[in-house]
Design a protein around this motif. Sequence first.
Motif, PDB file in Angstrom:
ATOM      1  N   ALA A  26       0.820  -1.205   0.000  1.00 47.20           N
ATOM      2  CA  ALA A  26       0.000   0.000   0.000  1.00 47.20           C
ATOM      3  C   ALA A  26       0.858   1.260   0.000  1.00 47.20           C
ATOM      4  O   ALA A  26       0.461   2.290  -0.548  1.00 47.20           O
ATOM      5  CB  ALA A  26      -0.932   0.005   1.217  1.00 47.20           C
ATOM      6  N   ARG A  27       2.039   1.175   0.610  1.00 43.56           N
ATOM      7  CA  ARG A  27       2.926   2.337   0.689  1.00 43.56           C
ATOM      8  C   ARG A  27       3.770   2.503  -0.577  1.00 43.56           C
ATOM      9  O   ARG A  27       4.363   3.570  -0.764  1.00 43.56           O
ATOM     10  CB  ARG A  27       3.836   2.205   1.896  1.00 43.56           C
ATOM     11  N   ALA A  28       3.833   1.498  -1.409  1.00 42.61           N
ATOM     12  CA  ALA A  28       4.621   1.583  -2.638  1.00 42.61           C
ATOM     13  C   ALA A  28       4.141   2.776  -3.461  1.00 42.61           C
ATOM     14  O   ALA A  28       2.951   3.015  -3.598  1.00 42.61           O
ATOM     15  CB  ALA A  28       4.500   0.298  -3.444  1.00 42.61           C
ATOM     16  N   GLY A  29       5.055   3.527  -3.954  1.00 44.90           N
ATOM     17  CA  GLY A  29       4.712   4.702  -4.740  1.00 44.90           C
ATOM     18  C   GLY A  29       4.583   5.962  -3.915  1.00 44.90           C
ATOM     19  O   GLY A  29       4.395   7.035  -4.456  1.00 44.90           O
ATOM     20  N   GLY A  30       4.657   5.819  -2.603  1.00 42.81           N
ATOM     21  CA  GLY A  30       4.693   6.984  -1.742  1.00 42.81           C
ATOM     22  C   GLY A  30       3.355   7.576  -1.348  1.00 42.81           C
ATOM     23  O   GLY A  30       3.313   8.629  -0.721  1.00 42.81           O
ATOM     24  N   ALA A  31       2.258   6.913  -1.695  1.00 44.45           N
ATOM     25  CA  ALA A  31       0.945   7.486  -1.404  1.00 44.45           C
ATOM     26  C   ALA A  31       0.700   7.684   0.085  1.00 44.45           C
ATOM     27  O   ALA A  31      -0.030   8.590   0.473  1.00 44.45           O
ATOM     28  CB  ALA A  31      -0.149   6.609  -1.995  1.00 44.45           C
ATOM     29  N   LEU A  32       1.298   6.862   0.920  1.00 43.07           N
ATOM     30  CA  LEU A  32       1.070   6.956   2.362  1.00 43.07           C
ATOM     31  C   LEU A  32       2.279   7.499   3.119  1.00 43.07           C
ATOM     32  O   LEU A  32       2.283   7.489   4.358  1.00 43.07           O
ATOM     33  CB  LEU A  32       0.680   5.582   2.925  1.00 43.07           C
ATOM     34  N   ASP A  33       3.286   7.977   2.406  1.00 43.94           N
ATOM     35  CA  ASP A  33       4.488   8.495   3.057  1.00 43.94           C
ATOM     36  C   ASP A  33       4.142   9.632   4.014  1.00 43.94           C
ATOM     37  O   ASP A  33       3.455  10.582   3.635  1.00 43.94           O
ATOM     38  CB  ASP A  33       5.508   8.994   2.036  1.00 43.94           C
ATOM     39  N   GLY A  34       4.613   9.511   5.225  1.00 43.78           N
ATOM     40  CA  GLY A  34       4.400  10.556   6.213  1.00 43.78           C
ATOM     41  C   GLY A  34       2.996  10.623   6.772  1.00 43.78           C
ATOM     42  O   GLY A  34       2.694  11.496   7.575  1.00 43.78           O
ATOM     43  N   TYR A  35       2.119   9.725   6.374  1.00 48.01           N
ATOM     44  CA  TYR A  35       0.743   9.711   6.850  1.00 48.01           C
ATOM     45  C   TYR A  35       0.731   9.042   8.224  1.00 48.01           C
ATOM     46  O   TYR A  35       0.975   7.834   8.330  1.00 48.01           O
ATOM     47  CB  TYR A  35      -0.137   8.967   5.849  1.00 48.01           C
ATOM     48  N   PRO A  36       0.487   9.807   9.288  1.00 49.98           N
ATOM     49  CA  PRO A  36       0.615   9.265  10.647  1.00 49.98           C
ATOM     50  C   PRO A  36      -0.145   7.970  10.910  1.00 49.98           C
ATOM     51  O   PRO A  36       0.412   7.064  11.547  1.00 49.98           O
ATOM     52  CB  PRO A  36       0.125  10.409  11.537  1.00 49.98           C
ATOM     53  N   PRO A  37      -1.384   7.805  10.426  1.00 50.77           N
ATOM     54  CA  PRO A  37      -2.052   6.524  10.673  1.00 50.77           C
ATOM     55  C   PRO A  37      -1.324   5.336  10.037  1.00 50.77           C
ATOM     56  O   PRO A  37      -1.332   4.236  10.592  1.00 50.77           O
ATOM     57  CB  PRO A  37      -3.441   6.714  10.065  1.00 50.77           C
ATOM     58  N   ALA A  38      -0.683   5.544   8.896  1.00 56.35           N
ATOM     59  CA  ALA A  38       0.070   4.459   8.273  1.00 56.35           C
ATOM     60  C   ALA A  38       1.297   4.112   9.101  1.00 56.35           C
ATOM     61  O   ALA A  38       1.630   2.938   9.286  1.00 56.35           O
ATOM     62  CB  ALA A  38       0.474   4.838   6.850  1.00 56.35           C
TER      63      ALA A  38
END
Length: 84
Positions: A26-38
């Motif tokens: 899910a984090r591949a590609g950076g969509a969730l980078d820095g997203y605290p819940p992730a």
Amino acid sequence: MVGLNRAVAHGYAHGPAAGLALLAEARAGGALDGYPPAVAAEAELTARLGDPVRAAALFRAAADAVRSDPERRALLRRAAELSP
């Protein structure tokens, strides 16, 4: 967001390693980078996998990224629970 929720649910149903694998996808590609819940989800799954040191560091990283003081305190409290 759907990938994050799926990873967490999978982690509870099939074990933390399975959840972490899906979270990495899910984090591949950076969509969730820095997203605290992730980051917090990764921390919890990592703790359940048996790596409290890394989990505590991830909880602290999530705490650094949130804007809400109550949320920050909760994340730091969870980090403290895991620290030796």
